[in-house]
Design a protein around this motif. Structure first.
Motif, PDB file in Angstrom:
ATOM      1  N   GLY A 139      54.740  64.522  47.633  1.00  0.00           N
ATOM      2  CA  GLY A 139      53.888  64.890  46.517  1.00  0.00           C
ATOM      3  C   GLY A 139      52.910  63.820  46.078  1.00  0.00           C
ATOM      4  O   GLY A 139      52.085  64.066  45.190  1.00  0.00           O
ATOM      5  N   LEU A 140      52.965  62.634  46.684  1.00  0.00           N
ATOM      6  CA  LEU A 140      52.074  61.554  46.252  1.00  0.00           C
ATOM      7  C   LEU A 140      50.614  61.910  46.527  1.00  0.00           C
ATOM      8  O   LEU A 140      50.273  62.409  47.603  1.00  0.00           O
ATOM      9  N   ASN A 141      49.764  61.638  45.554  1.00  0.00           N
ATOM     10  CA  ASN A 141      48.321  61.774  45.736  1.00  0.00           C
ATOM     11  C   ASN A 141      47.835  60.553  46.514  1.00  0.00           C
ATOM     12  O   ASN A 141      47.835  59.434  45.995  1.00  0.00           O
ATOM     13  N   LEU A 142      47.436  60.753  47.760  1.00  0.00           N
ATOM     14  CA  LEU A 142      47.111  59.622  48.625  1.00  0.00           C
ATOM     15  C   LEU A 142      45.871  58.863  48.171  1.00  0.00           C
ATOM     16  O   LEU A 142      45.677  57.712  48.573  1.00  0.00           O
ATOM     17  N   GLU A 143      45.064  59.463  47.339  1.00  0.00           N
ATOM     18  CA  GLU A 143      43.902  58.741  46.837  1.00  0.00           C
ATOM     19  C   GLU A 143      44.338  57.520  46.024  1.00  0.00           C
ATOM     20  O   GLU A 143      43.711  56.464  46.086  1.00  0.00           O
ATOM     21  N   HIS A 144      45.426  57.654  45.286  1.00  0.00           N
ATOM     22  CA  HIS A 144      45.924  56.521  44.501  1.00  0.00           C
ATOM     23  C   HIS A 144      46.450  55.420  45.421  1.00  0.00           C
ATOM     24  O   HIS A 144      46.276  54.231  45.143  1.00  0.00           O
ATOM     25  N   TRP A 145      47.112  55.812  46.502  1.00  0.00           N
ATOM     26  CA  TRP A 145      47.601  54.825  47.481  1.00  0.00           C
ATOM     27  C   TRP A 145      46.429  54.106  48.135  1.00  0.00           C
ATOM     28  O   TRP A 145      46.436  52.886  48.280  1.00  0.00           O
ATOM     29  N   ASN A 146      45.410  54.861  48.511  1.00  0.00           N
ATOM     30  CA  ASN A 146      44.233  54.255  49.140  1.00  0.00           C
ATOM     31  C   ASN A 146      43.560  53.253  48.207  1.00  0.00           C
ATOM     32  O   ASN A 146      43.141  52.166  48.631  1.00  0.00           O
ATOM     33  N   GLN A 147      43.462  53.606  46.943  1.00  0.00           N
ATOM     34  CA  GLN A 147      42.809  52.721  45.981  1.00  0.00           C
ATOM     35  C   GLN A 147      43.582  51.422  45.784  1.00  0.00           C
ATOM     36  O   GLN A 147      42.995  50.375  45.519  1.00  0.00           O
ATOM     37  N   GLY A 148      44.901  51.475  45.917  1.00  0.00           N
ATOM     38  CA  GLY A 148      45.720  50.285  45.702  1.00  0.00           C
ATOM     39  C   GLY A 148      46.062  49.513  46.950  1.00  0.00           C
ATOM     40  O   GLY A 148      46.785  48.513  46.883  1.00  0.00           O
ATOM     41  N   LEU A 183      44.828  47.273  48.869  1.00  0.00           N
ATOM     42  CA  LEU A 183      44.617  45.829  48.952  1.00  0.00           C
ATOM     43  C   LEU A 183      44.910  45.107  47.640  1.00  0.00           C
ATOM     44  O   LEU A 183      44.611  43.911  47.516  1.00  0.00           O
ATOM     45  N   ASP A 184      45.499  45.800  46.692  1.00  0.00           N
ATOM     46  CA  ASP A 184      45.787  45.207  45.385  1.00  0.00           C
ATOM     47  C   ASP A 184      47.033  44.330  45.490  1.00  0.00           C
ATOM     48  O   ASP A 184      48.129  44.817  45.761  1.00  0.00           O
ATOM     49  N   ILE A 185      46.898  43.038  45.259  1.00  0.00           N
ATOM     50  CA  ILE A 185      47.999  42.093  45.419  1.00  0.00           C
ATOM     51  C   ILE A 185      49.117  42.343  44.412  1.00  0.00           C
ATOM     52  O   ILE A 185      50.264  41.912  44.616  1.00  0.00           O
ATOM     53  N   ASN A 186      48.828  43.051  43.341  1.00  0.00           N
ATOM     54  CA  ASN A 186      49.848  43.333  42.331  1.00  0.00           C
ATOM     55  C   ASN A 186      50.751  44.499  42.706  1.00  0.00           C
ATOM     56  O   ASN A 186      51.764  44.731  42.035  1.00  0.00           O
ATOM     57  N   LEU A 187      50.395  45.221  43.759  1.00  0.00           N
ATOM     58  CA  LEU A 187      51.143  46.399  44.183  1.00  0.00           C
ATOM     59  C   LEU A 187      51.700  46.193  45.591  1.00  0.00           C
ATOM     60  O   LEU A 187      51.172  45.411  46.379  1.00  0.00           O
ATOM     61  N   PHE A 188      52.772  46.920  45.907  1.00  0.00           N
ATOM     62  CA  PHE A 188      53.226  47.140  47.285  1.00  0.00           C
ATOM     63  C   PHE A 188      53.720  45.883  48.009  1.00  0.00           C
ATOM     64  O   PHE A 188      53.460  45.711  49.201  1.00  0.00           O
ATOM     65  N   ASN A 189      54.423  45.009  47.324  1.00  0.00           N
ATOM     66  CA  ASN A 189      55.032  43.848  47.974  1.00  0.00           C
ATOM     67  C   ASN A 189      56.543  44.045  48.057  1.00  0.00           C
ATOM     68  O   ASN A 189      57.151  44.636  47.169  1.00  0.00           O
ATOM     69  N   GLN A 190      57.149  43.523  49.115  1.00  0.00           N
ATOM     70  CA  GLN A 190      58.569  43.757  49.351  1.00  0.00           C
ATOM     71  C   GLN A 190      59.210  42.517  49.969  1.00  0.00           C
ATOM     72  O   GLN A 190      58.519  41.651  50.512  1.00  0.00           O
TER      73      GLN A 190
END
Length: 272
Positions: free
Chosen positions: A122-131, A133-140
């Motif tokens: 159900g994720l809106n992929l536009e939000h994923w695309n926008q984020g 390269l955002d260093i504040n998001l998606f680190n593990q």
């Protein structure tokens, strides 16, 4: 040799999508974390059966919490994470992170994926695309307490959308894993390894005990597990206020989209 931070850690993280702080955990802390991970393994298998491979979050179970606190407060680790990311990135939240474990009986692997995009229905992929390269998001984080070669990655894929060869390898969503039905232990092991190697550009990430891998979970990655290799790897996220808010907002939105029949968008529709 004591851990030494260098500019290469920053370069690797941004260019490859991952970096490894080699043997950053002191032996005494590894020992303490192994001890509590043994207890976590027992709890996980009591709750989920022999193939259970995770206990999360560690703070919600009857475990000695002091080793996890020591891990979160380790000065060299706090400093290294801040240098690669920012001082606002904090690891070691016991209400969030877990321990990854080996399966007790049969080999198993996950599907290849890029987090959120390929595993949140159900994720809106536009939000994923926008984020992306955002260093504040998606680190593990994967912090190994024993030698761990379970994780496979495609270096550099966090910087871009899928290549044609990747889209051709996995044209559909959800991405399927290998067919393991009815296979023997040895056949499952071979099948999983073949699946790992089927992704163009895939490499195996090798961690030694005490290594701390910091990576972008937007890069192509997967896990491959065998029962004869003991595993206890802390699976963590260097959280920021921005990612906490992003996660809450888009999980709620994804749930609403599922209610109206939106299951999973294909990121490569009409791209090639």
């Amino acid at each position: 040799m004591a851990f030494q931070f260098s500019d290469k850690h920053i370069e690797d993280f941004h260019m490859l999508g991952y970096t490894v702080f080699g043997q950053i955990l002191p032996p005494s802390l590894i020992s303490d974390l192994r001890r509590v991970s043994d207890a976590a393994r027992e709890i996980a298998r009591e709750r989920g059966g022999a193939q259970a491979q995770r206990l999360q979050p560690v703070g919600h179970f009857d475990l000695d919490q002091q080793p996890f606190i020591d891990y979160a407060d380790l000065p060299d680790l706090v400093d290294a994470v801040a240098k690669v990311l920012t001082p606002d990135h904090h690891h070691g939240n016991r209400d969030e992170f877990g321990i990854l474990l080996e399966p007790a009986e049969m080999p198993y692997c996950t599907a290849w994926h890029r987090d959120w995009r390929d595993n949140i229905h159900g994720l809106n992929l536009e939000h994923w695309n926008q984020g992306l390269l955002d260093i504040n998001l998606f680190n593990q984080i994967n912090c190994a307490l024993y030698n761990d070669s379970c994780t496979w990655v495609v270096p550099g894929s966090h910087l871009r959308h899928d290549l044609r060869s990747e889209a051709e390898r996995f044209p559909d969503r959800p991405i399927p894993g290998p067919n393991l039905e009815g296979r023997t232990t040895e056949e499952r092991e071979y099948t999983c390894l073949k699946y790992c190697r089927s992704m163009p550009g895939a490499v195996q990430l090798h961690l030694e005990a005490g290594d701390f891998a910091l990576y972008r979970n937007t890069l192509w990655h997967m896990g491959n597990y065998v029962p004869y290799s003991i595993r206890a790897t802390l699976h963590d996220c260097p959280m920021t206020p921005e990612f906490k808010a992003w996660r809450q907002q888009h999980k709620q939105e994804a749930a609403q989209r599922q209610k109206v029949g939106i299951v999973m968008e294909n990121p490569n529709t009409n791209r090639f």
